[in-house]
Scaffold this motif. Sequence first.
Motif, PDB file in Angstrom:
ATOM      1  N   MET A   1      15.257   5.181  -5.711  1.00 26.49           N
ATOM      2  CA  MET A   1      14.067   5.114  -4.865  1.00 26.49           C
ATOM      3  C   MET A   1      13.896   3.700  -4.334  1.00 26.49           C
ATOM      4  SD  MET A   1      10.156   6.250  -5.750  1.00 26.49           S
ATOM      5  CE  MET A   1      10.648   7.958  -5.827  1.00 26.49           C
ATOM      6  N   SER A   2      13.480   3.599  -3.080  1.00 26.69           N
ATOM      7  CA  SER A   2      13.288   2.291  -2.460  1.00 26.69           C
ATOM      8  C   SER A   2      12.171   1.522  -3.140  1.00 26.69           C
ATOM      9  CB  SER A   2      12.942   2.488  -0.980  1.00 26.69           C
ATOM     10  OG  SER A   2      12.470   1.291  -0.410  1.00 26.69           O
ATOM     11  N   ASP A   3      12.302   0.189  -3.157  1.00 27.82           N
ATOM     12  CA  ASP A   3      11.238  -0.650  -3.717  1.00 27.82           C
ATOM     13  C   ASP A   3      10.224  -1.052  -2.660  1.00 27.82           C
ATOM     14  OD1 ASP A   3      12.271  -0.633  -6.287  1.00 27.82           O
ATOM     15  OD2 ASP A   3      13.574  -2.353  -5.907  1.00 27.82           O
ATOM     16  N   MET A   4      10.457  -0.663  -1.396  1.00 28.14           N
ATOM     17  CA  MET A   4       9.529  -1.065  -0.340  1.00 28.14           C
ATOM     18  C   MET A   4       8.208  -0.308  -0.466  1.00 28.14           C
ATOM     19  SD  MET A   4       9.867  -1.057   3.834  1.00 28.14           S
ATOM     20  CE  MET A   4      10.867  -2.540   3.890  1.00 28.14           C
ATOM     21  N   VAL A   5       7.102  -1.040  -0.329  1.00 23.98           N
ATOM     22  CA  VAL A   5       5.770  -0.433  -0.339  1.00 23.98           C
ATOM     23  C   VAL A   5       5.097  -0.769   0.981  1.00 23.98           C
ATOM     24  CG1 VAL A   5       3.538  -0.321  -1.485  1.00 23.98           C
ATOM     25  CG2 VAL A   5       5.606  -0.658  -2.847  1.00 23.98           C
ATOM     26  N   ILE A   6       4.476   0.228   1.589  1.00 25.07           N
ATOM     27  CA  ILE A   6       3.855   0.076   2.905  1.00 25.07           C
ATOM     28  C   ILE A   6       2.389   0.492   2.803  1.00 25.07           C
ATOM     29  CG2 ILE A   6       3.902   0.863   5.300  1.00 25.07           C
ATOM     30  CD1 ILE A   6       6.966   1.534   4.650  1.00 25.07           C
ATOM     31  N   LEU A   7       1.517  -0.321   3.347  1.00 25.38           N
ATOM     32  CA  LEU A   7       0.082  -0.026   3.369  1.00 25.38           C
ATOM     33  C   LEU A   7      -0.317   0.308   4.797  1.00 25.38           C
ATOM     34  CD1 LEU A   7      -1.189  -3.035   1.186  1.00 25.38           C
ATOM     35  CD2 LEU A   7      -0.273  -0.828   0.418  1.00 25.38           C
ATOM     36  N   ILE A   8      -0.959   1.457   4.983  1.00 30.18           N
ATOM     37  CA  ILE A   8      -1.404   1.852   6.319  1.00 30.18           C
ATOM     38  C   ILE A   8      -2.899   2.120   6.285  1.00 30.18           C
ATOM     39  CG2 ILE A   8      -1.185   3.529   8.182  1.00 30.18           C
ATOM     40  CD1 ILE A   8       1.664   4.055   7.343  1.00 30.18           C
ATOM     41  N   THR A   9      -3.645   1.206   6.851  1.00 29.71           N
ATOM     42  CA  THR A   9      -5.105   1.341   6.976  1.00 29.71           C
ATOM     43  C   THR A   9      -5.598   0.352   8.016  1.00 29.71           C
ATOM     44  OG1 THR A   9      -7.245   1.152   5.847  1.00 29.71           O
ATOM     45  CG2 THR A   9      -5.462  -0.252   5.027  1.00 29.71           C
ATOM     46  N   ALA A  10      -6.675   0.732   8.712  1.00 30.23           N
ATOM     47  CA  ALA A  10      -7.285  -0.180   9.676  1.00 30.23           C
ATOM     48  C   ALA A  10      -8.196  -1.181   8.987  1.00 30.23           C
ATOM     49  CB  ALA A  10      -8.080   0.616  10.717  1.00 30.23           C
ATOM     50  N   SER A  11      -8.474  -0.953   7.705  1.00 32.81           N
ATOM     51  CA  SER A  11      -9.381  -1.823   6.949  1.00 32.81           C
ATOM     52  C   SER A  11      -8.586  -2.858   6.172  1.00 32.81           C
ATOM     53  CB  SER A  11     -10.223  -0.980   5.986  1.00 32.81           C
ATOM     54  OG  SER A  11     -10.893  -1.804   5.058  1.00 32.81           O
ATOM     55  N   SER A  12      -8.688  -4.106   6.595  1.00 35.05           N
ATOM     56  CA  SER A  12      -7.976  -5.171   5.875  1.00 35.05           C
ATOM     57  C   SER A  12      -8.546  -5.324   4.469  1.00 35.05           C
ATOM     58  CB  SER A  12      -8.048  -6.495   6.642  1.00 35.05           C
ATOM     59  OG  SER A  12      -9.392  -6.872   6.849  1.00 35.05           O
ATOM     60  N   ALA A  13      -9.848  -5.058   4.305  1.00 40.13           N
ATOM     61  CA  ALA A  13     -10.469  -5.158   2.982  1.00 40.13           C
ATOM     62  C   ALA A  13      -9.887  -4.102   2.038  1.00 40.13           C
ATOM     63  CB  ALA A  13     -11.985  -4.984   3.085  1.00 40.13           C
ATOM     64  N   LEU A  14      -9.689  -2.893   2.548  1.00 43.44           N
ATOM     65  CA  LEU A  14      -9.119  -1.832   1.725  1.00 43.44           C
ATOM     66  C   LEU A  14      -7.664  -2.160   1.384  1.00 43.44           C
ATOM     67  CD1 LEU A  14      -9.512   0.882   0.344  1.00 43.44           C
ATOM     68  CD2 LEU A  14      -8.925   2.007   2.516  1.00 43.44           C
ATOM     69  N   ALA A  15      -6.912  -2.618   2.366  1.00 40.11           N
ATOM     70  CA  ALA A  15      -5.514  -3.003   2.118  1.00 40.11           C
ATOM     71  C   ALA A  15      -5.445  -4.118   1.079  1.00 40.11           C
ATOM     72  CB  ALA A  15      -4.847  -3.439   3.417  1.00 40.11           C
ATOM     73  N   ASP A  16      -6.347  -5.091   1.186  1.00 37.76           N
ATOM     74  CA  ASP A  16      -6.381  -6.186   0.208  1.00 37.76           C
ATOM     75  C   ASP A  16      -6.703  -5.650  -1.184  1.00 37.76           C
ATOM     76  OD1 ASP A  16      -5.814  -8.014   2.199  1.00 37.76           O
ATOM     77  OD2 ASP A  16      -7.886  -8.706   2.427  1.00 37.76           O
ATOM     78  N   GLY A  17      -7.632  -4.690  -1.245  1.00 36.42           N
ATOM     79  CA  GLY A  17      -8.009  -4.092  -2.527  1.00 36.42           C
ATOM     80  C   GLY A  17      -6.834  -3.381  -3.175  1.00 36.42           C
ATOM     81  N   TRP A  18      -6.088  -2.614  -2.377  1.00 37.25           N
ATOM     82  CA  TRP A  18      -4.899  -1.933  -2.900  1.00 37.25           C
ATOM     83  C   TRP A  18      -3.878  -2.959  -3.388  1.00 37.25           C
ATOM     84  CZ3 TRP A  18      -4.010   1.801   1.842  1.00 37.25           C
ATOM     85  CH2 TRP A  18      -4.963   2.840   1.809  1.00 37.25           C
ATOM     86  N   ALA A  19      -3.655  -3.980  -2.562  1.00 39.61           N
ATOM     87  CA  ALA A  19      -2.651  -4.996  -2.904  1.00 39.61           C
ATOM     88  C   ALA A  19      -3.035  -5.727  -4.190  1.00 39.61           C
ATOM     89  CB  ALA A  19      -2.498  -5.983  -1.751  1.00 39.61           C
ATOM     90  N   ASP A  20      -4.323  -6.056  -4.335  1.00 41.31           N
ATOM     91  CA  ASP A  20      -4.781  -6.744  -5.549  1.00 41.31           C
ATOM     92  C   ASP A  20      -4.661  -5.836  -6.771  1.00 41.31           C
ATOM     93  OD1 ASP A  20      -5.353  -9.035  -4.135  1.00 41.31           O
ATOM     94  OD2 ASP A  20      -7.494  -8.585  -3.924  1.00 41.31           O
ATOM     95  N   SER A  21      -5.076  -4.563  -6.628  1.00 40.78           N
ATOM     96  CA  SER A  21      -5.051  -3.631  -7.756  1.00 40.78           C
ATOM     97  C   SER A  21      -3.634  -3.403  -8.270  1.00 40.78           C
ATOM     98  CB  SER A  21      -5.649  -2.285  -7.347  1.00 40.78           C
ATOM     99  OG  SER A  21      -7.028  -2.404  -7.054  1.00 40.78           O
ATOM    100  N   LEU A  22      -2.671  -3.350  -7.348  1.00 34.50           N
ATOM    101  CA  LEU A  22      -1.304  -2.989  -7.703  1.00 34.50           C
ATOM    102  C   LEU A  22      -0.339  -4.169  -7.663  1.00 34.50           C
ATOM    103  CD1 LEU A  22      -1.152   0.339  -5.638  1.00 34.50           C
ATOM    104  CD2 LEU A  22      -1.492   0.116  -8.105  1.00 34.50           C
ATOM    105  N   GLN A  23      -0.889  -5.367  -7.417  1.00 34.73           N
ATOM    106  CA  GLN A  23      -0.039  -6.564  -7.325  1.00 34.73           C
ATOM    107  C   GLN A  23       1.060  -6.369  -6.277  1.00 34.73           C
ATOM    108  OE1 GLN A  23      -0.804  -9.504  -9.249  1.00 34.73           O
ATOM    109  NE2 GLN A  23      -2.616  -8.209  -9.340  1.00 34.73           N
ATOM    110  N   LEU A  24       0.629  -5.955  -5.087  1.00 35.83           N
ATOM    111  CA  LEU A  24       1.571  -5.648  -4.001  1.00 35.83           C
ATOM    112  C   LEU A  24       1.438  -6.653  -2.856  1.00 35.83           C
ATOM    113  CD1 LEU A  24       1.075  -1.773  -3.784  1.00 35.83           C
ATOM    114  CD2 LEU A  24       2.938  -3.010  -4.898  1.00 35.83           C
ATOM    115  N   HIS A  25       1.465  -7.910  -3.175  1.00 34.01           N
ATOM    116  CA  HIS A  25       1.202  -8.916  -2.148  1.00 34.01           C
ATOM    117  C   HIS A  25       2.344  -9.077  -1.151  1.00 34.01           C
ATOM    118  CE1 HIS A  25      -2.496  -9.683  -4.189  1.00 34.01           C
ATOM    119  NE2 HIS A  25      -1.850  -9.866  -5.330  1.00 34.01           N
TER     120      HIS A  25
END
Length: 202
Positions: free
Chosen positions: A1-25
């Motif tokens: 499985m690929s290690d690439m993670v992609i975030l798709i949202t118009a909300s930068s705050a939501l994307a930041d929240g996902w990235a912080d929660s999952l350490q996906l910076h």
Amino acid sequence: MSDMVILITASSALADGWADSLQLHDAVRLPDLAALNRSAVPADSLVLLDLADVVASEQDILQACRHCRVLALSSLPQDEEGMHWLQCGAAAYAHAMSTPDLLQQVFDTVKSGGTWVGRSIMQQLCARFGRQQPVADAPDWRARLSEREQHVVAALREGRANKEIARLLDISERTVKAHLTSVFQKFGVEDRLQLLLKLTGR
């Protein structure tokens, strides 16, 4: 499985929240599914998709779910919406603003090849697939299981949760989980939904 993670949202705050929660910076951020489908992302990339922003054709949705492991995340989860995304091939359906612990569970389940849905949808799916007749070569599925494992699978096909199965069979919930783990290993699946899909030939 690929290690690439992609975030798709118009909300930068939501994307930041996902990235912080999952350490996906280092996650890639894209504006929509069309951009995802135009991109040469590796197959089986993990995609966290905010359903609030999805304005996409059915074809775009199907293409994305076929190529990537899509976590469909809704701000207002509804069983009907969840069923639609799962039928399109999404690997998970959950609340877009899940707690960090829950989001991590969803992410880890999908990353390991499993499927994540909420309890009410899972019970509906189990009941739906459980009512179907097993595939033609199914007689041999029972032969692969112990008698107690057969009873657990039969209860699973009725859409019963682990606690209900434990009460029905007069065993502990821990024992139910142990039986299910054994069954999953025997059929080469990660979770109950994949098991039921396999038994019904889907």
